[in-house]
Design a protein around this motif. Structure first.
Motif, PDB file in Angstrom:
ATOM      1  N   SER A  52      23.774  23.723  66.940  1.00  0.00           N
ATOM      2  CA  SER A  52      23.807  22.394  66.338  1.00  0.00           C
ATOM      3  C   SER A  52      24.058  22.469  64.841  1.00  0.00           C
ATOM      4  O   SER A  52      23.978  23.545  64.234  1.00  0.00           O
ATOM      5  CB  SER A  52      22.486  21.673  66.604  1.00  0.00           C
ATOM      6  OG  SER A  52      21.417  22.381  65.974  1.00  0.00           O
ATOM      7  N   THR A  57      19.214  23.996  67.303  1.00  0.00           N
ATOM      8  CA  THR A  57      19.461  24.015  68.748  1.00  0.00           C
ATOM      9  C   THR A  57      20.590  24.990  69.047  1.00  0.00           C
ATOM     10  O   THR A  57      21.653  24.918  68.430  1.00  0.00           O
ATOM     11  CB  THR A  57      19.854  22.618  69.253  1.00  0.00           C
ATOM     12  OG1 THR A  57      18.817  21.695  68.954  1.00  0.00           O
ATOM     13  CG2 THR A  57      20.113  22.651  70.759  1.00  0.00           C
ATOM     14  N   THR A  58      20.341  25.884  69.978  1.00  0.00           N
ATOM     15  CA  THR A  58      21.380  26.816  70.420  1.00  0.00           C
ATOM     16  C   THR A  58      21.445  26.827  71.937  1.00  0.00           C
ATOM     17  O   THR A  58      20.479  26.460  72.626  1.00  0.00           O
ATOM     18  CB  THR A  58      21.112  28.249  69.924  1.00  0.00           C
ATOM     19  OG1 THR A  58      19.840  28.688  70.411  1.00  0.00           O
ATOM     20  CG2 THR A  58      21.128  28.322  68.412  1.00  0.00           C
ATOM     21  N   ARG A  59      22.587  27.216  72.437  1.00  0.00           N
ATOM     22  CA  ARG A  59      22.786  27.323  73.896  1.00  0.00           C
ATOM     23  C   ARG A  59      23.736  28.468  74.159  1.00  0.00           C
ATOM     24  O   ARG A  59      24.678  28.686  73.400  1.00  0.00           O
ATOM     25  CB  ARG A  59      23.350  26.015  74.439  1.00  0.00           C
ATOM     26  CG  ARG A  59      23.591  25.984  75.943  1.00  0.00           C
ATOM     27  CD  ARG A  59      23.910  24.556  76.397  1.00  0.00           C
ATOM     28  NE  ARG A  59      25.193  24.090  75.912  1.00  0.00           N
ATOM     29  CZ  ARG A  59      26.328  24.135  76.613  1.00  0.00           C
ATOM     30  NH1 ARG A  59      26.323  24.661  77.829  1.00  0.00           N
ATOM     31  NH2 ARG A  59      27.446  23.650  76.110  1.00  0.00           N
ATOM     32  N   LYS A  65      23.558  35.669  77.465  1.00  0.00           N
ATOM     33  CA  LYS A  65      22.180  35.427  77.020  1.00  0.00           C
ATOM     34  C   LYS A  65      21.448  36.745  76.851  1.00  0.00           C
ATOM     35  O   LYS A  65      21.593  37.674  77.641  1.00  0.00           O
ATOM     36  CB  LYS A  65      21.474  34.547  78.057  1.00  0.00           C
ATOM     37  CG  LYS A  65      20.270  33.794  77.532  1.00  0.00           C
ATOM     38  CD  LYS A  65      19.777  32.794  78.567  1.00  0.00           C
ATOM     39  CE  LYS A  65      20.794  31.699  78.840  1.00  0.00           C
ATOM     40  NZ  LYS A  65      20.297  30.690  79.790  1.00  0.00           N
ATOM     41  N   GLU A 103      22.293  16.348  66.628  1.00  0.00           N
ATOM     42  CA  GLU A 103      21.534  17.563  66.913  1.00  0.00           C
ATOM     43  C   GLU A 103      21.723  18.060  68.337  1.00  0.00           C
ATOM     44  O   GLU A 103      21.687  19.257  68.586  1.00  0.00           O
ATOM     45  CB  GLU A 103      20.050  17.311  66.631  1.00  0.00           C
ATOM     46  CG  GLU A 103      19.165  18.516  66.808  1.00  0.00           C
ATOM     47  CD  GLU A 103      19.479  19.634  65.816  1.00  0.00           C
ATOM     48  OE1 GLU A 103      20.075  19.347  64.766  1.00  0.00           O
ATOM     49  OE2 GLU A 103      19.152  20.802  66.110  1.00  0.00           O
ATOM     50  N   TYR A 104      21.934  17.151  69.282  1.00  0.00           N
ATOM     51  CA  TYR A 104      21.987  17.556  70.688  1.00  0.00           C
ATOM     52  C   TYR A 104      23.409  17.843  71.182  1.00  0.00           C
ATOM     53  O   TYR A 104      23.603  18.154  72.355  1.00  0.00           O
ATOM     54  CB  TYR A 104      21.335  16.495  71.560  1.00  0.00           C
ATOM     55  CG  TYR A 104      19.869  16.332  71.233  1.00  0.00           C
ATOM     56  CD1 TYR A 104      19.414  15.264  70.463  1.00  0.00           C
ATOM     57  CD2 TYR A 104      18.945  17.274  71.658  1.00  0.00           C
ATOM     58  CE1 TYR A 104      18.081  15.131  70.143  1.00  0.00           C
ATOM     59  CE2 TYR A 104      17.601  17.150  71.344  1.00  0.00           C
ATOM     60  CZ  TYR A 104      17.181  16.080  70.584  1.00  0.00           C
ATOM     61  OH  TYR A 104      15.854  15.959  70.261  1.00  0.00           O
ATOM     62  N   THR A 105      24.382  17.769  70.307  1.00  0.00           N
ATOM     63  CA  THR A 105      25.767  18.023  70.709  1.00  0.00           C
ATOM     64  C   THR A 105      25.940  19.429  71.261  1.00  0.00           C
ATOM     65  O   THR A 105      26.706  19.652  72.197  1.00  0.00           O
ATOM     66  CB  THR A 105      26.708  17.793  69.526  1.00  0.00           C
ATOM     67  OG1 THR A 105      26.582  16.442  69.081  1.00  0.00           O
ATOM     68  CG2 THR A 105      28.157  18.061  69.891  1.00  0.00           C
ATOM     69  N   ALA A 106      25.216  20.379  70.685  1.00  0.00           N
ATOM     70  CA  ALA A 106      25.350  21.762  71.123  1.00  0.00           C
ATOM     71  C   ALA A 106      24.947  21.946  72.584  1.00  0.00           C
ATOM     72  O   ALA A 106      25.418  22.864  73.252  1.00  0.00           O
ATOM     73  CB  ALA A 106      24.500  22.671  70.236  1.00  0.00           C
ATOM     74  N   GLN A 107      24.092  21.082  73.088  1.00  0.00           N
ATOM     75  CA  GLN A 107      23.626  21.218  74.469  1.00  0.00           C
ATOM     76  C   GLN A 107      24.711  20.836  75.464  1.00  0.00           C
ATOM     77  O   GLN A 107      24.607  21.215  76.642  1.00  0.00           O
ATOM     78  CB  GLN A 107      22.394  20.351  74.684  1.00  0.00           C
ATOM     79  CG  GLN A 107      21.179  20.784  73.883  1.00  0.00           C
ATOM     80  CD  GLN A 107      19.954  19.967  74.208  1.00  0.00           C
ATOM     81  OE1 GLN A 107      20.010  19.062  75.041  1.00  0.00           O
ATOM     82  NE2 GLN A 107      18.838  20.260  73.565  1.00  0.00           N
ATOM     83  N   TYR A 108      25.699  20.099  75.035  1.00  0.00           N
ATOM     84  CA  TYR A 108      26.712  19.588  75.959  1.00  0.00           C
ATOM     85  C   TYR A 108      28.126  19.999  75.581  1.00  0.00           C
ATOM     86  O   TYR A 108      29.076  19.555  76.204  1.00  0.00           O
ATOM     87  CB  TYR A 108      26.634  18.061  76.024  1.00  0.00           C
ATOM     88  CG  TYR A 108      25.243  17.569  76.341  1.00  0.00           C
ATOM     89  CD1 TYR A 108      24.416  17.051  75.342  1.00  0.00           C
ATOM     90  CD2 TYR A 108      24.742  17.651  77.631  1.00  0.00           C
ATOM     91  CE1 TYR A 108      23.142  16.625  75.626  1.00  0.00           C
ATOM     92  CE2 TYR A 108      23.462  17.223  77.918  1.00  0.00           C
ATOM     93  CZ  TYR A 108      22.664  16.710  76.913  1.00  0.00           C
ATOM     94  OH  TYR A 108      21.396  16.285  77.211  1.00  0.00           O
TER      95      TYR A 108
END
Length: 127
Positions: A52, A57-59, A65, A103-108
């Motif tokens: 993010s 926030t990371t994914r 992983k 902030e939550y863009t990285a999740q999707y």
């Protein structure tokens, strides 16, 4: 227009490490999630990791992983991908990507939602 420039690719033996960098031509880091994608020969481009705008926030893709770590330095307009324990199946062209969002863009983050792409840097892992 924003330019993203990757660096740090190369040839490495399996089990080794590389650190990729992505530099932006102007300050977009305060409002863009950043990510890494890769494309192996004969395969479709796939998601690797995202972070993010704040770095909070990371994914990661399941395949990387616990081996890869994404980070960013907003003051330097630069994003990084630390790749450890590299495997031959990690061989691909790695692309830096930017997507405008909160902030939550990285999740999707996905291929179809990217606003800017870099030109790519080759990573080759040999056994």
């Amino acid at each position: 227009q924003v330019q993203l420039v990757e660096s740090g690719g190369g040839l490495v033996q399996a089990g080794g490490s590389l650190r990729l960098s992505c530099a932006a031509s102007r300050n977009i880091f305060s409002s863009y999630a950043m990510g890494w994608f890769r494309q192996a020969p004969g395969k479709e481009r796939e998601f690797v990791a995202a972070i993010s705008w704040s770095g909070g926030t990371t994914r990661y893709a399941d395949s990387v992983k616990d081996r890869f770590t994404i980070s960013r330095d907003n003051a330097e307009n630069t994003m990084y991908l630390q790749m450890n324990s590299l495997k031959p199946e990690d061989t691909a062209v790695y692309y830096c990507a930017a997507e405008h969002g909160g902030e939550y863009t990285a999740q999707y983050m996905g291929i179809t939602s990217i606003d800017y792409w870099g030109q790519g840097t080759q990573v080759t892992v040999y056994s």
